[in-house]
Enzyme design. Sequence first.
Site, PDB file in Angstrom:
ATOM      1  N   GLY A 168      47.228  48.776 -18.780  1.00 15.85           N
ATOM      2  CA  GLY A 168      47.748  49.688 -19.807  1.00 15.85           C
ATOM      3  C   GLY A 168      47.247  51.104 -19.582  1.00 15.85           C
ATOM      4  O   GLY A 168      46.783  51.772 -20.509  1.00 15.85           O
ATOM      5  N   ALA A 169      47.392  51.569 -18.337  1.00 10.65           N
ATOM      6  CA  ALA A 169      46.686  52.799 -17.919  1.00 10.65           C
ATOM      7  C   ALA A 169      47.510  54.075 -18.044  1.00 10.65           C
ATOM      8  O   ALA A 169      47.076  55.117 -17.586  1.00 10.65           O
ATOM      9  CB  ALA A 169      46.212  52.647 -16.476  1.00 10.65           C
TER      10      ALA A 169
ATOM     11  N   ARG B 257      48.715  55.640 -20.841  1.00 11.49           N
ATOM     12  CA  ARG B 257      48.527  56.518 -22.010  1.00 11.49           C
ATOM     13  C   ARG B 257      47.249  56.115 -22.748  1.00 11.49           C
ATOM     14  O   ARG B 257      46.606  55.111 -22.414  1.00 11.49           O
ATOM     15  CB  ARG B 257      49.733  56.462 -22.954  1.00 11.49           C
ATOM     16  CG  ARG B 257      49.838  55.159 -23.706  1.00 11.49           C
ATOM     17  CD  ARG B 257      51.017  55.172 -24.668  1.00 11.49           C
ATOM     18  NE  ARG B 257      50.950  54.025 -25.540  1.00 11.49           N
ATOM     19  CZ  ARG B 257      51.996  53.434 -26.090  1.00 11.49           C
ATOM     20  NH1 ARG B 257      53.213  53.888 -25.851  1.00 11.49           N
ATOM     21  NH2 ARG B 257      51.841  52.402 -26.896  1.00 11.49           N
TER      22      ARG B 257
ATOM     23  N   ASN C 145      42.249  46.846 -20.652  1.00 12.77           N
ATOM     24  CA  ASN C 145      42.494  47.807 -21.724  1.00 12.77           C
ATOM     25  C   ASN C 145      43.785  47.544 -22.494  1.00 12.77           C
ATOM     26  O   ASN C 145      43.840  47.809 -23.698  1.00 12.77           O
ATOM     27  CB  ASN C 145      42.526  49.226 -21.128  1.00 12.77           C
ATOM     28  CG  ASN C 145      43.101  50.228 -22.099  1.00 12.77           C
ATOM     29  OD1 ASN C 145      42.441  50.636 -23.055  1.00 12.77           O
ATOM     30  ND2 ASN C 145      44.366  50.603 -21.901  1.00 12.77           N
TER      31      ASN C 145
ATOM     32  N   TYR D  45      45.201  40.503 -34.719  1.00 11.16           N
ATOM     33  CA  TYR D  45      44.494  41.475 -33.857  1.00 11.16           C
ATOM     34  C   TYR D  45      42.981  41.242 -33.908  1.00 11.16           C
ATOM     35  O   TYR D  45      42.304  41.228 -32.883  1.00 11.16           O
ATOM     36  CB  TYR D  45      44.856  42.872 -34.338  1.00 11.16           C
ATOM     37  CG  TYR D  45      44.286  44.012 -33.514  1.00 11.16           C
ATOM     38  CD1 TYR D  45      44.859  44.382 -32.302  1.00 11.16           C
ATOM     39  CD2 TYR D  45      43.190  44.748 -33.973  1.00 11.16           C
ATOM     40  CE1 TYR D  45      44.350  45.446 -31.567  1.00 11.16           C
ATOM     41  CE2 TYR D  45      42.677  45.814 -33.250  1.00 11.16           C
ATOM     42  CZ  TYR D  45      43.259  46.158 -32.032  1.00 11.16           C
ATOM     43  OH  TYR D  45      42.756  47.208 -31.308  1.00 11.16           O
TER      44      TYR D  45
ATOM     45  N   ALA E 299      41.343  38.527 -34.711  1.00  6.64           N
ATOM     46  CA  ALA E 299      40.977  37.262 -34.058  1.00  6.64           C
ATOM     47  C   ALA E 299      40.996  37.433 -32.538  1.00  6.64           C
ATOM     48  O   ALA E 299      40.086  36.966 -31.835  1.00  6.64           O
ATOM     49  CB  ALA E 299      41.936  36.156 -34.482  1.00  6.64           C
ATOM     50  N   ALA E 300      42.006  38.122 -32.031  1.00 10.23           N
ATOM     51  CA  ALA E 300      42.094  38.335 -30.581  1.00 10.23           C
ATOM     52  C   ALA E 300      40.921  39.178 -30.096  1.00 10.23           C
ATOM     53  O   ALA E 300      40.283  38.869 -29.072  1.00 10.23           O
ATOM     54  CB  ALA E 300      43.420  39.016 -30.234  1.00 10.23           C
ATOM     55  N   LYS E 301      40.609  40.246 -30.829  1.00 10.01           N
ATOM     56  CA  LYS E 301      39.541  41.151 -30.375  1.00 10.01           C
ATOM     57  C   LYS E 301      38.165  40.500 -30.515  1.00 10.01           C
ATOM     58  O   LYS E 301      37.272  40.743 -29.699  1.00 10.01           O
ATOM     59  CB  LYS E 301      39.605  42.475 -31.146  1.00 10.01           C
ATOM     60  CG  LYS E 301      40.839  43.323 -30.797  1.00 10.01           C
ATOM     61  CD  LYS E 301      40.830  43.744 -29.336  1.00 10.01           C
ATOM     62  CE  LYS E 301      41.953  44.695 -28.977  1.00 10.01           C
ATOM     63  NZ  LYS E 301      41.953  45.105 -27.565  1.00 10.01           N
TER      64      LYS E 301
ATOM     65  N   ILE F 149      40.401  55.692 -32.810  1.00  9.25           N
ATOM     66  CA  ILE F 149      40.541  56.616 -31.679  1.00  9.25           C
ATOM     67  C   ILE F 149      41.962  57.201 -31.737  1.00  9.25           C
ATOM     68  O   ILE F 149      42.929  56.481 -32.037  1.00  9.25           O
ATOM     69  CB  ILE F 149      40.316  55.876 -30.337  1.00  9.25           C
ATOM     70  CG1 ILE F 149      38.988  55.091 -30.332  1.00  9.25           C
ATOM     71  CG2 ILE F 149      40.393  56.853 -29.165  1.00  9.25           C
ATOM     72  CD1 ILE F 149      37.712  55.911 -30.485  1.00  9.25           C
TER      73      ILE F 149
HETATM   74  P1  NAD Z   1      48.120  52.695 -26.800  1.00 11.45           P
HETATM   75  O1  NAD Z   1      49.161  51.964 -27.541  1.00 11.45           O
HETATM   76  O2  NAD Z   1      48.252  54.153 -26.575  1.00 11.45           O
HETATM   77  O3  NAD Z   1      47.900  52.037 -25.347  1.00 11.45           O
HETATM   78  C1  NAD Z   1      48.047  50.668 -25.111  1.00 11.45           C
HETATM   79  C2  NAD Z   1      48.522  50.511 -23.686  1.00 11.45           C
HETATM   80  O4  NAD Z   1      48.628  49.118 -23.397  1.00 11.45           O
HETATM   81  C3  NAD Z   1      49.911  51.122 -23.486  1.00 11.45           C
HETATM   82  O5  NAD Z   1      49.954  51.834 -22.264  1.00 11.45           O
HETATM   83  C4  NAD Z   1      50.814  49.894 -23.431  1.00 11.45           C
HETATM   84  O6  NAD Z   1      52.001  50.082 -22.673  1.00 11.45           O
HETATM   85  C5  NAD Z   1      49.877  48.893 -22.758  1.00 11.45           C
HETATM   86  N1  NAD Z   1      50.324  47.518 -22.979  1.00 11.45           N
HETATM   87  C6  NAD Z   1      50.575  46.903 -24.150  1.00 11.45           C
HETATM   88  N2  NAD Z   1      51.001  45.654 -23.919  1.00 11.45           N
HETATM   89  C7  NAD Z   1      51.004  45.479 -22.575  1.00 11.45           C
HETATM   90  C8  NAD Z   1      51.354  44.413 -21.733  1.00 11.45           C
HETATM   91  N3  NAD Z   1      51.817  43.244 -22.213  1.00 11.45           N
HETATM   92  N4  NAD Z   1      51.234  44.568 -20.396  1.00 11.45           N
HETATM   93  C9  NAD Z   1      50.781  45.742 -19.868  1.00 11.45           C
HETATM   94  N5  NAD Z   1      50.451  46.800 -20.632  1.00 11.45           N
HETATM   95  C10 NAD Z   1      50.570  46.665 -21.967  1.00 11.45           C
HETATM   96  O7  NAD Z   1      46.779  52.384 -27.569  1.00 11.45           O
HETATM   97  P2  NAD Z   1      45.242  52.615 -27.205  1.00 11.45           P
HETATM   98  O8  NAD Z   1      44.591  52.974 -28.469  1.00 11.45           O
HETATM   99  O9  NAD Z   1      45.083  53.463 -26.015  1.00 11.45           O
HETATM  100  O10 NAD Z   1      44.820  51.108 -26.865  1.00 11.45           O
HETATM  101  C11 NAD Z   1      44.061  50.755 -25.721  1.00 11.45           C
HETATM  102  C12 NAD Z   1      43.154  49.606 -26.080  1.00 11.45           C
HETATM  103  O11 NAD Z   1      42.183  50.069 -27.020  1.00 11.45           O
HETATM  104  C13 NAD Z   1      43.859  48.431 -26.743  1.00 11.45           C
HETATM  105  O12 NAD Z   1      43.327  47.219 -26.264  1.00 11.45           O
HETATM  106  C14 NAD Z   1      43.503  48.603 -28.206  1.00 11.45           C
HETATM  107  O13 NAD Z   1      43.553  47.383 -28.895  1.00 11.45           O
HETATM  108  C15 NAD Z   1      42.115  49.152 -28.090  1.00 11.45           C
HETATM  109  N6  NAD Z   1      41.613  49.863 -29.273  1.00 11.45           N
HETATM  110  C16 NAD Z   1      42.208  50.982 -29.726  1.00 11.45           C
HETATM  111  C17 NAD Z   1      41.690  51.625 -30.833  1.00 11.45           C
HETATM  112  C18 NAD Z   1      42.290  52.889 -31.407  1.00 11.45           C
HETATM  113  O14 NAD Z   1      41.866  53.307 -32.488  1.00 11.45           O
HETATM  114  N7  NAD Z   1      43.215  53.540 -30.751  1.00 11.45           N
HETATM  115  C19 NAD Z   1      40.574  51.102 -31.484  1.00 11.45           C
HETATM  116  C20 NAD Z   1      39.994  49.947 -30.993  1.00 11.45           C
HETATM  117  C21 NAD Z   1      40.515  49.339 -29.871  1.00 11.45           C
END
Ligand code: NAD
Length: 248
Positions: free
Chosen positions: A13-14, A16, A91, A156, A158-160, A189
Amino acid sequence: MSDLQGRVALVTGATRGIGLAVAVELAREGATVLMNHRGKPERAQEALARVRAIQPRARLLQADIADSAAIEDMFRSIRHDHGRLDAFVNNAGITQDGYALMMGEAKWRKVIDTNLTGAFLCTRAAARLMARRRTGAIVTVSSTSAVRPPVGQANYAAAKAGTVALTQALAKELGPYGVRVNCVVPGFIDTSMTRQIPSDRLAENLRHVPLGRIGRPQEVASAVRFLLSDAAAYVTGSSVVVDGGLIC
Ligand code: NAD
């Protein structure tokens, strides 16, 4: 010279948010960054251009991490093209919120399949590549929802929470092979994920953050970089919380 110089690093998920910030950070350290993405070729090309401007060896790897066959293909191509993997960042993740009493099985499974099963399958494949060379580091992006589940995020959370347990279980199994496994636990974030939250609700949540603001993706990326680096050579099975103090 950085100890990540010349190392091969895969980030899922690199293209964005936090994933892109991690890719940029690792490219700055001189790593060859393999940027996984699910689709959206234009966004992927844009993100690749940004990372290549820092480290020209970066490349894209398309795979849906909720699809086990696609994961196998992705790792087969890494083995074929690079013969090694030094760093792996789990990620990619999604949210599909809803009250548990009304949550259909599809919504439950989609989030578990992506955020937990996908993380397991990718970690297993990465660890197999690393264990052969008796070196490597893995970081999974968990969430403060794992320890303070908000209403509407049973799937979410439960998964995390599962990813934290997975991190600890795998740290024990992989330590003897020289592979370290850790996770980062971000709070709120500023990414597309939090932009889905209605602004009044987000503002209310941020009132509980001692540092008084939302986090930046680069602030999570710095913690990931540390955990992947030799500076963390004696750190495994750990969770590094990056939340402005939210859950302290
Ligand atoms: P985001 O939605 O900007 O990025 C998520 C990325 O994962 C996207 O590029 C998306 O295309 C990719 N993705 C989703 N499903 C996918 C799949 N099946 N196969 C390949 N790629 C896939 O959100 P983010 O905030 O950058 O999230 C990144 C990680 O951080 C996630 O695991 C999220 O749960 C975690 N997170 C985010 C926050 C927050 O506040 N933003 C807080 C805690 C944890």
